[in-house]
Design an enzyme around this catalytic site. Sequence first.
Site, mmCIF file in Angstrom:
data_model
loop_
_atom_site.group_PDB
_atom_site.id
_atom_site.type_symbol
_atom_site.label_atom_id
_atom_site.label_comp_id
_atom_site.label_asym_id
_atom_site.label_seq_id
_atom_site.Cartn_x
_atom_site.Cartn_y
_atom_site.Cartn_z
ATOM 1 N N LYS A 109 1.116 0.262 -1.014
ATOM 2 C CA LYS A 109 0.201 -0.649 -1.727
ATOM 3 C C LYS A 109 0.817 -1.156 -3.030
ATOM 4 C CE LYS A 109 -3.787 -0.761 0.680
ATOM 5 N NZ LYS A 109 -4.784 0.254 0.941
ATOM 6 N N LYS A 189 1.636 -2.016 14.031
ATOM 7 C CA LYS A 189 0.313 -1.445 14.157
ATOM 8 C C LYS A 189 -0.738 -2.555 14.046
ATOM 9 C CE LYS A 189 -2.629 1.851 12.247
ATOM 10 N NZ LYS A 189 -3.025 2.910 11.404
ATOM 11 N N LYS A 192 -5.362 -5.909 10.000
ATOM 12 C CA LYS A 192 -5.968 -7.167 9.599
ATOM 13 C C LYS A 192 -4.971 -8.054 8.851
ATOM 14 C CE LYS A 192 -9.498 -6.442 7.192
ATOM 15 N NZ LYS A 192 -10.687 -6.176 6.464
#
Length: 326
Positions: A109, A189, A192
């Site tokens: 992140k 994977k 979104k």
Amino acid sequence: MVFSGIQPSGRLHIGNYVGAMKNMIALQDEYFCIYGIVDYHAMTVRFDPKEMEMSIFSAAVDYIAAGIDPEKSVLMLQSTVSEHTELAWILNTITPISWLSRVPTFKEKSKENPDYVHMGLFDYPALMAADIILYKAHVVPVGDDQVAHLELTREIVRRFNSYFGQTFPEPEAKLGEISRILGLDGVNKMSKSLGNCIYLDETKEEIWKKLSTAVTDTNRKKRNDPGNPDICNIFTMHKAFSKQEDIEHCAHGCRTAGIGCLDCKKILLDNMYKELEPIQNKQKELRNKKDYIYEVLRDGKKRAKQIAQKTMDEVYEKIGIDSYHK
Ligand code: TRP
């Protein structure tokens, strides 16, 4: 006791559904389950306060529609039970910075948003540990991306127990049978942000548009080439949505070039949609029942709070401040 946290972060995809949700639903028959919509965790990325209320509402609708039953389980909103953040503070004081900086989610992140790296993002796993141990949960149904967080929770628990005396059990992650579905690209994977998802609320036509062009076994170039289902993401989806008979039919058909990829995908589409359709109908119905959804969360707050307060009383005693809390 079972606990899991639900991010109120928009539309759910079949990766979420197969990875964690199905287990969350199944465990309700065996255990007392508390499921928390984790709004404080959702605030660790940039968010729009105008959208928060709706995001929480949609998460509640989606999970109830999929099968979380508020009669059996507790569905609550994390920020309404202040014990979550209170316990998180105490855990902060025993969680070394070095443990938190090892967590892969933090590294990812911070790389993604280098100008939005803050204490909450760093401390995310300590709040997650608090969520779980506040209810002394033993079992935590999650997707495989949460395993590192669970490991950290166990370390924090061991440290708490060794500093202050045996208080919390070490929780274990419970992964879905198919813990990882790849996206339509067959490489990454399902996620979104990568735009490679099939969402739970898509129509059959929309799903077919995506499935029909989804990547299969890339070595199978022509219809008459035999394929290898073991390396085909469509086949993984079959394992999640189809009955044994169809799974075997497709595996055999693929290996012998008896069926083409499109034939295999059509069978998958039917099976997948059969499972999604009732969820979608329930979603539509619940979206109009605003009072009911709010009532579920209010009731969830009450029931969760009772357990949380009991745990905190024990924690106050263990850390020596109980006489001031009576
Ligand atoms: N970190 C989880 C996720 O991103 C959400 C979460 C927060 C959670 N607290 C939890 C999951 C406690 C399990 C248990 O999906």
